[in-house]
Design a protein around this motif. Sequence first.
Motif, PDB file in Angstrom:
ATOM      1  N   TYR A 161       0.714  -1.182  -0.029  1.00  0.00           N
ATOM      2  CA  TYR A 161       0.169  -0.030   0.042  1.00  0.00           C
ATOM      3  C   TYR A 161       0.873   1.251  -0.013  1.00  0.00           C
ATOM      4  O   TYR A 161       1.930   1.141   0.565  1.00  0.00           O
ATOM      5  CB  TYR A 161      -0.882   0.070   1.271  1.00  0.00           C
ATOM      6  CG  TYR A 161      -2.039  -0.930   1.189  1.00  0.00           C
ATOM      7  CD1 TYR A 161      -3.294  -0.751   0.524  1.00  0.00           C
ATOM      8  CD2 TYR A 161      -1.645  -1.966   1.639  1.00  0.00           C
ATOM      9  CE1 TYR A 161      -4.217  -1.805   0.334  1.00  0.00           C
ATOM     10  CE2 TYR A 161      -2.671  -3.187   1.933  1.00  0.00           C
ATOM     11  CZ  TYR A 161      -3.923  -2.928   1.135  1.00  0.00           C
ATOM     12  OH  TYR A 161      -4.943  -3.799   1.003  1.00  0.00           O
ATOM     13  N   ASP A 216       1.386  -2.905   5.600  1.00  0.00           N
ATOM     14  CA  ASP A 216       0.559  -2.701   6.572  1.00  0.00           C
ATOM     15  C   ASP A 216       0.320  -1.207   6.815  1.00  0.00           C
ATOM     16  O   ASP A 216       1.136  -0.117   6.947  1.00  0.00           O
ATOM     17  CB  ASP A 216       1.074  -3.301   7.917  1.00  0.00           C
ATOM     18  CG  ASP A 216       0.252  -2.893   8.835  1.00  0.00           C
ATOM     19  OD1 ASP A 216      -1.039  -3.521   8.897  1.00  0.00           O
ATOM     20  OD2 ASP A 216       0.663  -2.497  10.080  1.00  0.00           O
ATOM     21  N   LEU A 217      -1.041  -0.993   6.429  1.00  0.00           N
ATOM     22  CA  LEU A 217      -1.315   0.508   6.710  1.00  0.00           C
ATOM     23  C   LEU A 217      -1.179   1.109   7.732  1.00  0.00           C
ATOM     24  O   LEU A 217      -0.721   2.268   7.909  1.00  0.00           O
ATOM     25  CB  LEU A 217      -2.907   0.515   5.913  1.00  0.00           C
ATOM     26  CG  LEU A 217      -2.999   0.404   4.556  1.00  0.00           C
ATOM     27  CD1 LEU A 217      -4.661   0.272   4.155  1.00  0.00           C
ATOM     28  CD2 LEU A 217      -2.698   1.917   3.853  1.00  0.00           C
ATOM     29  N   ASN A 218      -1.615   0.428   8.861  1.00  0.00           N
ATOM     30  CA  ASN A 218      -1.410   0.772  10.299  1.00  0.00           C
ATOM     31  C   ASN A 218       0.080   1.304  10.622  1.00  0.00           C
ATOM     32  O   ASN A 218       0.461   2.312  10.778  1.00  0.00           O
ATOM     33  CB  ASN A 218      -1.784  -0.025  11.316  1.00  0.00           C
ATOM     34  CG  ASN A 218      -1.981   0.328  12.723  1.00  0.00           C
ATOM     35  OD1 ASN A 218      -2.449   1.687  12.870  1.00  0.00           O
ATOM     36  ND2 ASN A 218      -2.100  -0.459  13.544  1.00  0.00           N
ATOM     37  N   TYR A 247       0.625   4.483   8.249  1.00  0.00           N
ATOM     38  CA  TYR A 247       0.261   5.622   9.235  1.00  0.00           C
ATOM     39  C   TYR A 247       0.962   6.211  10.343  1.00  0.00           C
ATOM     40  O   TYR A 247       1.523   7.523  10.321  1.00  0.00           O
ATOM     41  CB  TYR A 247      -1.248   5.515   9.956  1.00  0.00           C
ATOM     42  CG  TYR A 247      -2.212   5.034   8.611  1.00  0.00           C
ATOM     43  CD1 TYR A 247      -2.287   5.892   7.377  1.00  0.00           C
ATOM     44  CD2 TYR A 247      -3.289   4.247   8.875  1.00  0.00           C
ATOM     45  CE1 TYR A 247      -3.129   5.412   6.406  1.00  0.00           C
ATOM     46  CE2 TYR A 247      -4.261   3.908   7.876  1.00  0.00           C
ATOM     47  CZ  TYR A 247      -4.179   4.448   6.775  1.00  0.00           C
ATOM     48  OH  TYR A 247      -5.017   4.151   6.034  1.00  0.00           O
ATOM     49  N   MET A 256      -0.730  -0.151  -4.288  1.00  0.00           N
ATOM     50  CA  MET A 256      -2.053   0.305  -4.198  1.00  0.00           C
ATOM     51  C   MET A 256      -2.439   1.662  -3.548  1.00  0.00           C
ATOM     52  O   MET A 256      -1.965   1.714  -2.462  1.00  0.00           O
ATOM     53  CB  MET A 256      -2.854  -0.887  -3.509  1.00  0.00           C
ATOM     54  CG  MET A 256      -4.526  -0.434  -3.385  1.00  0.00           C
ATOM     55  SD  MET A 256      -5.621  -0.835  -4.816  1.00  0.00           S
ATOM     56  CE  MET A 256      -5.813  -2.497  -4.642  1.00  0.00           C
ATOM     57  N   VAL A 316      -5.341   3.982  -2.290  1.00  0.00           N
ATOM     58  CA  VAL A 316      -6.875   4.356  -2.138  1.00  0.00           C
ATOM     59  C   VAL A 316      -7.139   5.408  -1.323  1.00  0.00           C
ATOM     60  O   VAL A 316      -6.688   5.425  -0.238  1.00  0.00           O
ATOM     61  CB  VAL A 316      -7.605   2.944  -1.901  1.00  0.00           C
ATOM     62  CG1 VAL A 316      -9.095   3.289  -1.965  1.00  0.00           C
ATOM     63  CG2 VAL A 316      -7.555   2.056  -2.973  1.00  0.00           C
ATOM     64  N   ASP A 371      -9.613   7.219   1.575  1.00  0.00           N
ATOM     65  CA  ASP A 371     -10.915   7.245   2.224  1.00  0.00           C
ATOM     66  C   ASP A 371     -11.886   8.528   1.927  1.00  0.00           C
ATOM     67  O   ASP A 371     -11.228   9.553   1.159  1.00  0.00           O
ATOM     68  CB  ASP A 371     -10.629   6.911   3.718  1.00  0.00           C
ATOM     69  CG  ASP A 371      -9.911   7.947   4.423  1.00  0.00           C
ATOM     70  OD1 ASP A 371      -9.785   8.996   3.927  1.00  0.00           O
ATOM     71  OD2 ASP A 371      -9.554   7.781   5.577  1.00  0.00           O
ATOM     72  N   GLN A 412     -13.026  22.809   4.800  1.00  0.00           N
ATOM     73  CA  GLN A 412     -13.743  22.849   6.377  1.00  0.00           C
ATOM     74  C   GLN A 412     -14.694  21.829   6.410  1.00  0.00           C
ATOM     75  O   GLN A 412     -14.844  21.172   7.391  1.00  0.00           O
ATOM     76  CB  GLN A 412     -14.519  24.132   6.501  1.00  0.00           C
ATOM     77  CG  GLN A 412     -13.637  25.402   6.719  1.00  0.00           C
ATOM     78  CD  GLN A 412     -12.777  25.109   8.028  1.00  0.00           C
ATOM     79  OE1 GLN A 412     -13.045  25.028   9.106  1.00  0.00           O
ATOM     80  NE2 GLN A 412     -11.481  24.947   7.589  1.00  0.00           N
ATOM     81  N   GLN A 413     -15.290  21.319   5.211  1.00  0.00           N
ATOM     82  CA  GLN A 413     -16.358  20.294   5.190  1.00  0.00           C
ATOM     83  C   GLN A 413     -15.591  18.733   4.992  1.00  0.00           C
ATOM     84  O   GLN A 413     -15.280  18.682   3.752  1.00  0.00           O
ATOM     85  CB  GLN A 413     -17.553  20.405   4.523  1.00  0.00           C
ATOM     86  CG  GLN A 413     -18.259  21.713   4.994  1.00  0.00           C
ATOM     87  CD  GLN A 413     -17.470  23.127   4.813  1.00  0.00           C
ATOM     88  OE1 GLN A 413     -16.879  23.167   3.879  1.00  0.00           O
ATOM     89  NE2 GLN A 413     -17.963  23.855   5.485  1.00  0.00           N
ATOM     90  N   ILE A 433     -19.320  13.621   4.433  1.00  0.00           N
ATOM     91  CA  ILE A 433     -20.307  13.798   3.786  1.00  0.00           C
ATOM     92  C   ILE A 433     -21.523  14.514   4.333  1.00  0.00           C
ATOM     93  O   ILE A 433     -22.259  15.451   3.845  1.00  0.00           O
ATOM     94  CB  ILE A 433     -20.755  12.283   3.047  1.00  0.00           C
ATOM     95  CG1 ILE A 433     -19.868  12.072   1.847  1.00  0.00           C
ATOM     96  CG2 ILE A 433     -22.300  12.537   2.669  1.00  0.00           C
ATOM     97  CD1 ILE A 433     -20.048  10.747   1.256  1.00  0.00           C
ATOM     98  N   SER A 434     -21.680  14.284   5.612  1.00  0.00           N
ATOM     99  CA  SER A 434     -22.744  14.891   6.383  1.00  0.00           C
ATOM    100  C   SER A 434     -22.343  16.255   6.692  1.00  0.00           C
ATOM    101  O   SER A 434     -23.536  17.011   6.653  1.00  0.00           O
ATOM    102  CB  SER A 434     -22.986  14.225   7.688  1.00  0.00           C
ATOM    103  OG  SER A 434     -22.011  14.267   8.590  1.00  0.00           O
ATOM    104  N   ASP A 435     -21.113  16.799   6.826  1.00  0.00           N
ATOM    105  CA  ASP A 435     -20.977  18.186   6.970  1.00  0.00           C
ATOM    106  C   ASP A 435     -21.217  18.930   5.696  1.00  0.00           C
ATOM    107  O   ASP A 435     -21.641  20.157   5.433  1.00  0.00           O
ATOM    108  CB  ASP A 435     -19.680  18.382   7.442  1.00  0.00           C
ATOM    109  CG  ASP A 435     -19.360  18.099   8.821  1.00  0.00           C
ATOM    110  OD1 ASP A 435     -20.586  18.023   9.624  1.00  0.00           O
ATOM    111  OD2 ASP A 435     -18.278  18.146   9.438  1.00  0.00           O
ATOM    112  N   TYR A 436     -20.873  18.317   4.299  1.00  0.00           N
ATOM    113  CA  TYR A 436     -20.803  19.014   3.156  1.00  0.00           C
ATOM    114  C   TYR A 436     -22.522  18.858   2.593  1.00  0.00           C
ATOM    115  O   TYR A 436     -22.862  19.918   2.268  1.00  0.00           O
ATOM    116  CB  TYR A 436     -20.097  18.110   2.275  1.00  0.00           C
ATOM    117  CG  TYR A 436     -20.371  18.822   0.718  1.00  0.00           C
ATOM    118  CD1 TYR A 436     -20.216  20.121   0.469  1.00  0.00           C
ATOM    119  CD2 TYR A 436     -20.627  17.918  -0.240  1.00  0.00           C
ATOM    120  CE1 TYR A 436     -20.192  20.414  -0.859  1.00  0.00           C
ATOM    121  CE2 TYR A 436     -20.895  18.358  -1.272  1.00  0.00           C
ATOM    122  CZ  TYR A 436     -20.669  19.828  -1.680  1.00  0.00           C
ATOM    123  OH  TYR A 436     -20.851  20.164  -2.962  1.00  0.00           O
TER     124      TYR A 436
END
Lengths: 719, 289
Positions: free
Chosen positions: A36, A104-106, A109, A255, A257, A259, A635-636, A639-642
Amino acid sequence: MRLKDISTPVPKKDHKDKVSGQLPYISDVKVDNMVYGVLYRSPIAYGKIKSIYVPTLPEGYDVVGAEDIPGPNYVKIIKQDQPIFANEWVNYIGEPILMLVGKDLNTLYGLRDKVKVEFEEHQPIYTLDEAIDQISSASFVSYEFGKGLDIISAIEQDAHQIVEEEYTTGYQEHVYLEPQGMLAVYKDDEIVVHGSMQALYYIKNALLSALACGDDEVRVVQSPTGGGFGGKEEFPSMMACHVAIAANAVKKSVMLVFDRHEDMVVTTKRHPAKFKYRTALDKEGNILSMCVDVFLDGGANEGLSSVVLQRSLLNSAGVYNIPHFHAKGHVLKTNTVPNGAFRGFGAPQSFAGIESHMGHLSKYAQLDPLEYKRKYLVKQGDPTITKGNFRDPILMEEMIEDLLDASDYNKKKEEFQRFNQQNLRYKKGIGTSVFLHGCGFTGSGERDHIKATVKLVKSKDGKVLLKISNSDMGQGIYTTLSKIVAKELDLPLEQVSYPDPDTKEVPDSGPTVASRTTMIVGKLLERAAKKLKAEWKSGEEQEVFEHYVHREMIPWDEKTFTGDAYPAYSWGVNFVEVEVDTLTGIVKLEKVYGNYEVGKAIDDRIMKGQIDGGLAQGLAYGYLEKMTTKQGKIQQKSISDYGPPTSLDVVPIESKLFDNPYADGPSGAKGAGELTLIGGAPAVQSAIEDALQTSFQQIPVTAEVIMESLERKLVNRVD
Amino acid sequence: MPEKITAYRFDYLDETLSQLNKEDCAIVAGGTDVMVLHKSGRGVPPKIPKPVVFIDHLSELKRVYQKDKDLHIGSCSTYGELLENPLIPIALKNAIKTIAAPAIRNRGTLGGNICNASPAGDTLPLLYVYNAKLLLRSVNGDRVVAISDFIQAPRRIGRNHNEILAEIILPSVLEEGSHVVFEKIGNRNADAIAKVSFAGYIRISNERIDDIRFAFGAVGPTMVRSIDIEKKLLGKPFPLSETDIDSIVADFDQIIRPIDDQRSTAVYRKTVALNLLRYFLNTSQYQPN
């Protein structure tokens, strides 16, 4: 299934795999030896990189950056101003600087949190207004055209009055269901990039440049794509460069991707815009001349902004024949996320602006907005604002009359007036928009830049395969383009298939953008099918090619901004009814109507999908979806904030199609994908204005904007 | 590889309580807030810093029943279950219908909404005007606290580590004669977080105000309610006079202090909160509901 009328709906070719959840999108894919990638992005808006510190990496983890790029360090689009990995200057918060890769993604990060980059910070430009104040240094590109300013100022001298208005439009985020994702599969002799995309050859060309490799060493394959709306036109090229460079450097498949959060804060958006209108009127409120200045916020690099500005300017007079029209436009640089392609490509901003301005001008003529607009509607044979010609029949009058009837417009206006007098809290209103969309690339783009080629392959057993580079991203071209070929060859639809495009197999039929696929690529396929039918030999494998032929009109000249900007136009009318809560500013859609003319629909149900989705997206652009930046930061981030609309925000859309077959489109079809978005915002704005008997100079007309305007009205009344 | 976590899922409440008495745990009812709060980057599971105790399946926490005029609601009743229950007041059902979307309503619980203590918690304004009391249970027994004492600050509640919120009690809610309104203002009609919310409660007898309560959500760190302001209206003739209404609105103008954020502006929130209050006070006729 054999097709009689091409418009009769058929089940979509990818229907079963999609509704059963079986279709693997890129993030579902796993290949051998895959790692990744995660990107380290600039935390500052503008500055020079002084040093980069990367922590010691565990076995199997690598860092990939500018020094790993075999070719030049820019994403090949138009200008060479977008670094693949920024290594000298950073121009926006979120600009990629390096990528960490590993299993490993963790762990990735955790490592990314330890990367430290030192900057020499410089003063950024955060907003379009700041950029306009420094226009000489902040302008990426500008165009100017129309009637001479000397003539216009003479007209203004004698005019009864001059009306000046400023109008602004905000960001819009694509919110495709599937966030961006790209996978580079490493092989000894080639790198194969799979991903969610609209433009295979844009990506391939960007990779050829970045990897400085031969044509057969890199290959691009489209994965099932969960929505694009323009967001997967040019942006995926950068991600493809990231994974391909990393795969090349570490000799593993990589890969990348996003979020939803990352996708929302770093990918391209619709350009925020500002318009300045200056219109001379006579005593009766008739237009004598109009000048429009357009300013687009390009964000940190130019990308496709110059072409977006062209479409914005070409639509700056809407569907009107305005006497003495002059327009000028700039794309300005700000230190914010680069803005790019989005369904409508500059036109939705312009239509929102001109429809708003015309609506406000109607007051000077004491006419209903729609009545005023109708006085200026273009007719067949009229010149365009660039001295081109509207040469095909225009059905707008018929489409408007039909909606006046269907909506009972005049009666409803009276009804609403009575309702509004009686109801202190809720106010109802009805608004309209009239609009068009130029189909295909702007100007001579199809002839000079795209030069589309399509290929049909017939197998020994009489099956036909479409070999083209266009993406089905949910809009249904697997089905519609297959229908066009099946109909021409008089074959059952099941015998025609359209495999996921792969640049090793398909010629460049151009990107899947600009409402060009059905009309341009579809026509080429229709011609190819006709040719194949003529040459058909049973039991033999056959291949046919077709190349783009330009419809000769008034040649387009980008320097003088004159000529026919588009080969054909699609048209639309929207009526929208709303109820506004004056205590909260909340707008409720009550009825939405759309009449459209797209030549001939290739599939009525797929067209209905475009209408419902496009209109919902366009309406939301006008009152619901709100994205802002603060000190260069989006700022947004969710999806719910936008706040894109849900099924509880949209009402059933009553729509109708008007046939007007176009000779150079397959079965008479023209473009349809972008058109459906354009009328939403201006219609909802005018409906809100009608309900509240006020005017707005911006979209989105959010509840906050409405309350501010109502409070202002209240204060003025008290004064 | 993902790190191992400890998770408990007991068959009965008493086992759950005795585990909680031994160990500080993260309690997961529906999980619709916990999972979001501890979300990691893509491809990495949420990181919950404590052992997890699941309580969503405990039938002892799902009972809804009437006791005298009071309504007792099991804390792990999901929103979906409450919408189906005939004992739940209409106003509360209307508030529940504004929460998220059906999928979330099938998981999310009333107890979870309280313990999450969000300034924008959708059921909170109503629970405040219902004078909700919370029954907390531990190995040491039960105690009852007022919701306004329980919620202390954003995401801070007065729950001891060994306690579970077992029931929400709505006192006298099944008594007739009161009228309750709830309004949630979000950026869209579903899956939205409130920008402002308002609940109003009124009971009138003999054309005088017997009882009146207001609560505002998303305009401060917790729900805004003022017993002192409410008291000024007790016994006043109904409909209220313009002067009385102005004075109440002016009082709330003093205590509502919202903020600007990515969802809305302070000015908007305050204007709308006061508009909704004034509208409620101005309404000259109320049908008990």
